[in-house]
Write a protein that holds these residues in place. Structure first.
Motif, short mmCIF file in Angstrom:
data_model
loop_
_atom_site.label_atom_id
_atom_site.label_comp_id
_atom_site.label_asym_id
_atom_site.label_seq_id
_atom_site.Cartn_x
_atom_site.Cartn_y
_atom_site.Cartn_z
N GLY A 1 0.78 -1.22 0.00
CA GLY A 1 0.00 0.00 0.00
C GLY A 1 0.82 1.27 0.00
O GLY A 1 2.03 1.25 -0.21
N VAL A 2 0.12 2.36 0.26
CA VAL A 2 0.72 3.69 0.26
C VAL A 2 0.26 4.45 1.49
O VAL A 2 -0.77 4.15 2.09
CB VAL A 2 0.33 4.50 -1.00
CG1 VAL A 2 0.88 3.86 -2.25
CG2 VAL A 2 -1.17 4.66 -1.10
N LEU A 3 1.05 5.46 1.85
CA LEU A 3 0.71 6.35 2.95
C LEU A 3 0.14 7.64 2.38
O LEU A 3 0.61 8.15 1.37
CB LEU A 3 1.94 6.68 3.79
CG LEU A 3 2.46 5.56 4.66
CD1 LEU A 3 3.83 5.92 5.19
CD2 LEU A 3 1.51 5.29 5.80
N GLU A 4 -0.89 8.17 3.04
CA GLU A 4 -1.50 9.44 2.68
C GLU A 4 -1.45 10.36 3.89
O GLU A 4 -1.26 9.90 5.02
CB GLU A 4 -2.97 9.23 2.29
CG GLU A 4 -3.19 8.23 1.19
CD GLU A 4 -3.16 8.86 -0.18
OE1 GLU A 4 -3.45 10.06 -0.28
OE2 GLU A 4 -2.84 8.15 -1.14
N ASN A 5 -1.66 11.66 3.69
CA ASN A 5 -1.79 12.66 4.76
C ASN A 5 -0.56 12.75 5.65
O ASN A 5 -0.68 12.97 6.84
CB ASN A 5 -3.00 12.38 5.64
CG ASN A 5 -4.29 12.68 4.94
OD1 ASN A 5 -4.31 12.88 3.74
ND2 ASN A 5 -5.36 12.70 5.69
N LEU A 6 0.61 12.61 5.09
CA LEU A 6 1.82 12.65 5.91
C LEU A 6 2.10 14.03 6.49
O LEU A 6 2.92 14.17 7.37
CB LEU A 6 3.02 12.15 5.13
CG LEU A 6 3.01 10.64 4.91
CD1 LEU A 6 4.18 10.21 4.05
CD2 LEU A 6 3.04 9.90 6.23
N ASN A 7 1.41 15.05 6.01
CA ASN A 7 1.60 16.39 6.56
C ASN A 7 0.58 16.71 7.65
O ASN A 7 0.53 17.81 8.15
CB ASN A 7 1.51 17.44 5.44
CG ASN A 7 2.65 17.30 4.47
OD1 ASN A 7 3.77 16.98 4.87
ND2 ASN A 7 2.37 17.49 3.20
N SER A 8 -0.23 15.76 8.01
CA SER A 8 -1.28 15.94 9.00
C SER A 8 -0.86 15.30 10.33
O SER A 8 0.15 14.62 10.41
CB SER A 8 -2.56 15.29 8.47
OG SER A 8 -3.59 15.39 9.42
N ASP A 9 -1.68 15.51 11.37
CA ASP A 9 -1.44 14.87 12.66
C ASP A 9 -1.70 13.38 12.61
O ASP A 9 -1.26 12.64 13.48
CB ASP A 9 -2.33 15.49 13.75
CG ASP A 9 -1.86 16.87 14.16
OD1 ASP A 9 -0.77 17.30 13.72
OD2 ASP A 9 -2.58 17.53 14.92
#
Length: 189
Positions: free
Chosen positions: A169-177
């Motif tokens: 898979g992939v990671l999303e929202n890495l700039n979020s908490d």
């Protein structure tokens, strides 16, 4: 069964934001079967309005089950835990775990169970605190100092753990908490 203690981060990231992130990130189709676990808010109700069959897994006290029922009408609520899912093999199209994976006593066993209950093209979606953020890391350290026996994973550790458990898979929202991991079940021959 041991009750899971939940705590929240004092941040601008609310439960409604978490729901919006999930709804904007995942793809779903009418008739899909989705298992929701963790701090789901009203996500079950919102998915049901879109034609998805939703089952909520509750592993805490009875009054929490009432919360799930009240705020997520027309969803099935089943008592259980991630380490021993009370469902048959290949039952769900998606398993969504919100702010709960780090609180699981045995993450490896939970991942095996998630893999088992997902159909051949099934997806796992995990959303948890992003330890890449300094203030989140400090709060996790604070909770450990106060006696929590929780294994917190950074987003990169989650990817490795899931790859080892046959998810890609992939990671999303890495700039979020909070990060979101979206992974597909891999079938090894």
């Amino acid at each position: 069964m041991k009750s899971v203690v939940q705590w929240s981060y004092e941040s601008n990231y609310s439960a409604e934001d978490a729901e919006e992130d999930i709804l904007n990130t995942i793809r779903y189709t009418i008739g899909e079967k989705i298992l929701l676990v963790g701090n789901i808010g009203t996500l079950g109700k919102r998915l049901r309005m879109m034609g998805v069959h939703v089952t909520i897994l509750e592993d805490s006290a009875y009054h929490d089950i009432c919360y799930s029922l009240v705020h997520n009408e027309n969803c099935s609520v089943v008592k259980g835990c991630l380490e021993l899912l009370p469902f048959s093999d290949q039952f769900f199209d998606k398993v969504i775990v919100l702010s709960q994976f780090n609180y699981t006593n045995n993450q490896n066993k939970a991942l095996k169970e998630i893999h088992r209950v997902l159909n051949q093209d099934g997806e796992v979606i995990l959303q948890d605190p992003n330890l890449e953020k300094f203030k989140i890391k400090l709060k996790c350290i604070k909770h450990r100092l106060f006696g929590e026996r929780i294994k917190y994973y950074s987003p990169k550790e989650i990817v490795k753990k899931l790859e080892h458990s046959n998810f890609k898979g992939v990671l999303e929202n890495l700039n979020s908490d909070k990060y979101i991991y979206i992974g597909r079940k891999i079938i090894k021959d």
